[in-house]
Write a protein that holds these residues in place. Structure first.
Motif, PDB file in Angstrom:
ATOM      1  N   ARG A 179      29.416  40.224 -15.177  1.00 59.86           N
ATOM      2  CA  ARG A 179      30.356  39.194 -15.182  1.00 59.86           C
ATOM      3  C   ARG A 179      30.326  38.322 -16.555  1.00 59.86           C
ATOM      4  NH1 ARG A 179      30.813  36.267  -9.214  1.00 59.86           N
ATOM      5  NH2 ARG A 179      31.770  38.184  -8.142  1.00 59.86           N
ATOM      6  N   THR A 180      28.972  38.348 -17.099  1.00 61.72           N
ATOM      7  CA  THR A 180      28.432  37.877 -18.256  1.00 61.72           C
ATOM      8  C   THR A 180      29.100  38.539 -19.481  1.00 61.72           C
ATOM      9  OG1 THR A 180      26.884  36.471 -17.479  1.00 61.72           O
ATOM     10  CG2 THR A 180      27.064  36.547 -19.734  1.00 61.72           C
ATOM     11  N   LEU A 181      28.534  39.842 -19.613  1.00 62.95           N
ATOM     12  CA  LEU A 181      28.618  40.709 -20.586  1.00 62.95           C
ATOM     13  C   LEU A 181      30.173  41.366 -20.959  1.00 62.95           C
ATOM     14  CD1 LEU A 181      25.436  42.650 -20.712  1.00 62.95           C
ATOM     15  CD2 LEU A 181      25.839  40.756 -22.144  1.00 62.95           C
ATOM     16  N   ARG A 182      31.023  41.531 -19.857  1.00 65.84           N
ATOM     17  CA  ARG A 182      32.103  41.840 -19.881  1.00 65.84           C
ATOM     18  C   ARG A 182      33.056  41.051 -20.900  1.00 65.84           C
ATOM     19  NH1 ARG A 182      36.149  39.827 -16.519  1.00 65.84           N
ATOM     20  NH2 ARG A 182      35.449  38.077 -15.129  1.00 65.84           N
ATOM     21  N   LEU A 183      32.810  39.584 -20.868  1.00 63.86           N
ATOM     22  CA  LEU A 183      33.655  38.679 -21.732  1.00 63.86           C
ATOM     23  C   LEU A 183      33.250  38.891 -23.033  1.00 63.86           C
ATOM     24  CD1 LEU A 183      33.298  35.473 -19.526  1.00 63.86           C
ATOM     25  CD2 LEU A 183      35.342  37.026 -19.632  1.00 63.86           C
ATOM     26  N   LYS A 184      32.164  39.490 -23.139  1.00 62.99           N
ATOM     27  CA  LYS A 184      31.704  39.465 -24.682  1.00 62.99           C
ATOM     28  C   LYS A 184      31.795  41.020 -25.252  1.00 62.99           C
ATOM     29  CE  LYS A 184      29.264  35.597 -25.108  1.00 62.99           C
ATOM     30  NZ  LYS A 184      29.496  34.577 -26.094  1.00 62.99           N
ATOM     31  N   ILE A 185      31.769  42.162 -24.259  1.00 66.85           N
ATOM     32  CA  ILE A 185      31.914  43.405 -24.951  1.00 66.85           C
ATOM     33  C   ILE A 185      33.535  43.658 -25.011  1.00 66.85           C
ATOM     34  CG2 ILE A 185      31.423  45.679 -24.309  1.00 66.85           C
ATOM     35  CD1 ILE A 185      28.584  44.860 -23.442  1.00 66.85           C
ATOM     36  N   LEU A 186      34.031  43.183 -23.729  1.00 65.81           N
ATOM     37  CA  LEU A 186      35.411  43.443 -23.933  1.00 65.81           C
ATOM     38  C   LEU A 186      36.259  42.225 -24.595  1.00 65.81           C
ATOM     39  CD1 LEU A 186      35.627  44.710 -20.319  1.00 65.81           C
ATOM     40  CD2 LEU A 186      35.710  46.129 -22.109  1.00 65.81           C
ATOM     41  N   SER A 187      35.590  41.419 -25.350  1.00 66.77           N
ATOM     42  CA  SER A 187      36.440  40.155 -25.851  1.00 66.77           C
ATOM     43  C   SER A 187      37.442  40.787 -26.894  1.00 66.77           C
ATOM     44  CB  SER A 187      35.514  39.299 -26.583  1.00 66.77           C
ATOM     45  OG  SER A 187      34.643  40.061 -27.621  1.00 66.77           O
ATOM     46  N   GLU A 188      37.367  41.678 -27.658  1.00 68.68           N
ATOM     47  CA  GLU A 188      38.205  42.357 -28.765  1.00 68.68           C
ATOM     48  C   GLU A 188      39.194  42.998 -28.021  1.00 68.68           C
ATOM     49  OE1 GLU A 188      38.302  45.342 -32.600  1.00 68.68           O
ATOM     50  OE2 GLU A 188      36.931  45.494 -30.909  1.00 68.68           O
ATOM     51  N   ALA A 189      38.928  43.822 -26.893  1.00 68.48           N
ATOM     52  CA  ALA A 189      40.438  44.205 -26.463  1.00 68.48           C
ATOM     53  C   ALA A 189      41.103  43.243 -25.685  1.00 68.48           C
ATOM     54  CB  ALA A 189      39.708  45.319 -25.305  1.00 68.48           C
ATOM     55  N   ALA A 190      40.539  42.135 -25.039  1.00 72.19           N
ATOM     56  CA  ALA A 190      41.127  41.233 -24.241  1.00 72.19           C
ATOM     57  C   ALA A 190      41.780  40.201 -25.260  1.00 72.19           C
ATOM     58  CB  ALA A 190      40.276  40.128 -23.508  1.00 72.19           C
ATOM     59  N   ALA A 191      41.195  39.948 -26.340  1.00 75.05           N
ATOM     60  CA  ALA A 191      42.249  39.149 -27.352  1.00 75.05           C
ATOM     61  C   ALA A 191      43.558  39.929 -27.709  1.00 75.05           C
ATOM     62  CB  ALA A 191      41.554  39.059 -28.618  1.00 75.05           C
ATOM     63  N   GLU A 192      43.432  41.466 -27.646  1.00 75.83           N
ATOM     64  CA  GLU A 192      44.520  42.138 -28.008  1.00 75.83           C
ATOM     65  C   GLU A 192      45.697  42.267 -26.826  1.00 75.83           C
ATOM     66  OE1 GLU A 192      43.081  45.742 -29.471  1.00 75.83           O
ATOM     67  OE2 GLU A 192      42.148  44.834 -31.355  1.00 75.83           O
ATOM     68  N   GLY A 193      45.191  41.800 -25.618  1.00 75.11           N
ATOM     69  CA  GLY A 193      45.979  41.911 -24.481  1.00 75.11           C
ATOM     70  C   GLY A 193      45.576  42.991 -23.567  1.00 75.11           C
ATOM     71  N   VAL A 194      44.782  43.892 -24.068  1.00 74.53           N
ATOM     72  CA  VAL A 194      44.567  45.067 -23.552  1.00 74.53           C
ATOM     73  C   VAL A 194      42.991  45.148 -22.855  1.00 74.53           C
ATOM     74  CG1 VAL A 194      44.509  47.676 -23.448  1.00 74.53           C
ATOM     75  CG2 VAL A 194      45.884  46.365 -25.159  1.00 74.53           C
ATOM     76  N   LEU A 195      42.901  45.177 -21.685  1.00 82.29           N
ATOM     77  CA  LEU A 195      41.477  45.026 -21.040  1.00 82.29           C
ATOM     78  C   LEU A 195      40.795  46.248 -20.840  1.00 82.29           C
ATOM     79  CD1 LEU A 195      39.545  42.731 -20.157  1.00 82.29           C
ATOM     80  CD2 LEU A 195      40.413  42.928 -17.771  1.00 82.29           C
ATOM     81  N   VAL A 196      41.442  47.140 -20.026  1.00 78.27           N
ATOM     82  CA  VAL A 196      40.797  48.507 -19.705  1.00 78.27           C
ATOM     83  C   VAL A 196      41.483  49.543 -19.928  1.00 78.27           C
ATOM     84  CG1 VAL A 196      39.055  47.450 -18.191  1.00 78.27           C
ATOM     85  CG2 VAL A 196      41.191  48.275 -17.322  1.00 78.27           C
ATOM     86  N   ARG A 197      42.347  49.536 -20.960  1.00 77.18           N
ATOM     87  CA  ARG A 197      43.200  50.589 -21.438  1.00 77.18           C
ATOM     88  C   ARG A 197      42.615  51.523 -22.505  1.00 77.18           C
ATOM     89  NH1 ARG A 197      49.000  47.940 -21.267  1.00 77.18           N
ATOM     90  NH2 ARG A 197      49.070  46.984 -19.086  1.00 77.18           N
ATOM     91  N   GLY A 198      42.861  52.698 -22.334  1.00 75.93           N
ATOM     92  CA  GLY A 198      42.326  53.561 -23.488  1.00 75.93           C
ATOM     93  C   GLY A 198      40.869  54.007 -23.464  1.00 75.93           C
TER      94      GLY A 198
END
Length: 228
Positions: A179-198
């Motif tokens: 729950r902590t690291l997913r916000l850090k490691i996926l932050s770039e994708a989340a900022a682009e509006g894509v969370l787990v695609r690709g």
């Protein structure tokens, strides 16, 4: 004046290699924060908001943000782990300074290997994150809280207590890390509006889960021999 100037120059050189100013942030804690963070590490299931608050583009100090990483708890937990390990070995007539030294060296070496492996993995997966090396040391060091809990339970209740307590703490640290690291490691994708695609984002998710999954392995490896 020359001595003062020399001291300032030496301080600048030290700060270049050891970011003392940044380290102050990670030790900006108080008793309330420590209590809340320890509770979060053992019982992370009901916690809802895992984001770190920012003020003027800088994260707020840990003492006012329970989600912020700190070095105080990992440092104190590492020292306490060694003390508890020494006590456990002493109750089994296996204590010696050499054995305790090997215990400390082993724990420190595995911590360094873990952090270096995470840094290499982040580089290979090309993750653009604001995670720093100090952040990773802090997150990797939180496992010692669960290790202490497991060993103490083992000393009081035997191996059954050890396995129950360590099992709970292992599950808790996995939940906490994901729950902590997913916000850090996926932050770039989340900022682009894509969370787990690709494919790249899937690799980031797998990396997050892998970092969390190795925590119980280290916790067991560094404690199972302390309880009999």
């Amino acid at each position: 004046m020359m001595r003062v100037g020399g001291a300032i120059g030496a301080g600048n050189h030290i700060d270049r290699f050891i970011p003392v100013s940044k380290l102050k942030y990670y030790f900006a804690v108080d008793t309330i924060y420590v209590g809340k963070k320890l509770g979060l590490l053992i019982f992370p299931y009901m916690h809802q908001n895992w984001e770190v608050r920012y003020q003027q583009d800088s994260p707020v100090a840990p003492r006012v943000e329970v989600n912020a990483p700190d070095l105080y708890i990992p440092a104190m937990a590492f020292i306490t782990y060694l003390l508890v390990a020494g006590f456990a070995l002493g109750t089994q007539s296996r204590f010696s300074p050499e054995v305790l030294g090997m215990q400390a060296s082993s724990a420190l070496i595995w911590l360094i290997i873990e952090v270096l492996a995470i840094l290499l993995s982040l580089y290979l997966v090309t993750v653009n994150t604001d995670l720093t090396t100090i952040d990773l040391i802090a997150f990797a060091g939180y496992k010692y809280v669960g290790m202490i809990t497991g060993v103490v339970a083992g000393l009081i209740f035997g191996r059954t207590g050890y396995y129950i307590a360590l099992g709970w703490c292992c599950i808790s640290i996995v939940v906490f890390m994901i729950r902590t690291l997913r916000l850090k490691i996926l932050s770039e994708a989340a900022a682009e509006g894509v969370l787990v695609r690709g494919t790249r984002n899937q690799l980031r998710m797998y990396l997050t889960m892998a970092i969390a999954a190795v925590q119980p392995i280290f916790m067991y490896w560094l404690t199972f021999h302390l309880v009999r």
